[in-house]
Design an enzyme around this catalytic site. Structure first.
Site, PDB file in Angstrom:
ATOM      1  N   GLY A   1      -0.388   0.247  -0.378  1.00 45.90           N
ATOM      2  CA  GLY A   1      -0.550   1.121  -1.529  1.00 45.90           C
ATOM      3  C   GLY A   1      -0.252   2.570  -1.190  1.00 45.90           C
TER       4      GLY A   1
ATOM      5  CG  ASP B   1      -7.327  -3.865   7.673  1.00 49.08           C
ATOM      6  OD1 ASP B   1      -7.311  -3.651   8.895  1.00 49.08           O
ATOM      7  OD2 ASP B   1      -7.871  -4.868   7.169  1.00 49.08           O
TER       8      ASP B   1
ATOM      9  CB  THR C   1      -5.933   3.127   4.217  1.00 46.44           C
ATOM     10  OG1 THR C   1      -6.776   2.617   3.184  1.00 46.44           O
ATOM     11  CG2 THR C   1      -6.736   3.217   5.506  1.00 46.44           C
TER      12      THR C   1
ATOM     13  CG  ASP D   1      -9.646   1.506   1.059  1.00 50.50           C
ATOM     14  OD1 ASP D   1     -10.132   2.070   0.065  1.00 50.50           O
ATOM     15  OD2 ASP D   1      -8.784   0.617   0.988  1.00 50.50           O
TER      16      ASP D   1
END
Length: 228
Positions: A71, A180, A208, A210
């Site tokens: 993403g 990841d 990322t 996250d």
């Protein structure tokens, strides 16, 4: 200037300041990985990390490739820009190509060369979001999905297709920029290369929002996402 415009300007200044901090953090990581390690071996070749009088280092490789996957996240464009800038600064003789659309582009052999003009203007990538070379969510370990999408033929191993394409393109080091899943795919590809005698290296850069790429303390893009 009205109060609305003043507030907008202040917010823009804050965003630029935070983005600048993240770029500095990224450049620090690149300095440690590309410039200041000694006795490093790449594909069995000793790297010379002692700059000459003009600031250049003797490159142990001749061609590298970049790809972005997964993403979108803040600092993705900057990561591409930083890699181009650092290679241009330290190893201007090294050719750079970018696979279009992540692992999809690698499997299909779709790439773009980083031209001298792109090298000269790489800093502009720090001012933009998204990825200048495109993303895709492709897992090399998911053979059925790769076949279904037409990235490989029935009976082919996506990892071998990727490895053979890297060899065909003359790439010695592949930089994967992603989260990841991307780094897991990069690790799988690196293991396949090592097990099957390919003289190639894969270097994953953790990007990322996250912040969940173990054991990385802070992933690229997480700072901006949290602050903004």
């Amino acid at each position: 200037m009205g109060s609305g415009a003043s507030k907008y300007s202040a917010k823009q200044d804050t965003i630029l300041e935070e983005h600048t901090k993240e770029i500095a953090f990224l450049k620090t990581q690149l300095q440690s990985s590309l410039a200041y390690k000694t006795n490093l071996e790449v594909n069995g070749l000793k790297a010379d990390y002692h700059p000459s009088a003009n600031g250049e280092c003797k490159a142990p490789i001749s061609k590298v490739a970049l790809l972005t996957a997964g993403g979108l996240a803040p600092c993705l464009s900057s990561a591409v820009g930083c890699l181009i800038e650092r290679y241009t600064e330290l190893y201007p003789s090294v050719d750079i190509i970018c696979y279009v659309g992540g692992f999809k582009g690698l499997l299909l052999g779709q790439s773009l060369p980083v031209t001298p003009a792109v090298r000269r203007n790489a800093s502009v990538l720090h001012l933009h979001g998204g990825s200048p070379i495109g993303n895709s969510r492709v897992k090399l370990a998911n053979v059925k999905d790769c076949v279904k999408r037409g990235y490989v033929k029935e009976g082919q191993d996506p990892r071998k297709v990727a490895a053979d394409q890297l060899v065909k393109d003359g790439v010695e080091v592949l930089h994967t920029i992603g989260g990841d899943d991307t780094n897991t795919a990069a690790a799988d590809l690196a293991a396949f290369l090592a097990e099957n005698g390919y003289k190639l290296s894969v270097i994953g850069m953790p990007k990322t929002v996250d912040n969940d790429v173990y054991p990385i303390r802070q992933t690229l893009g997480a700072w901006t996402a949290a602050e903004e």
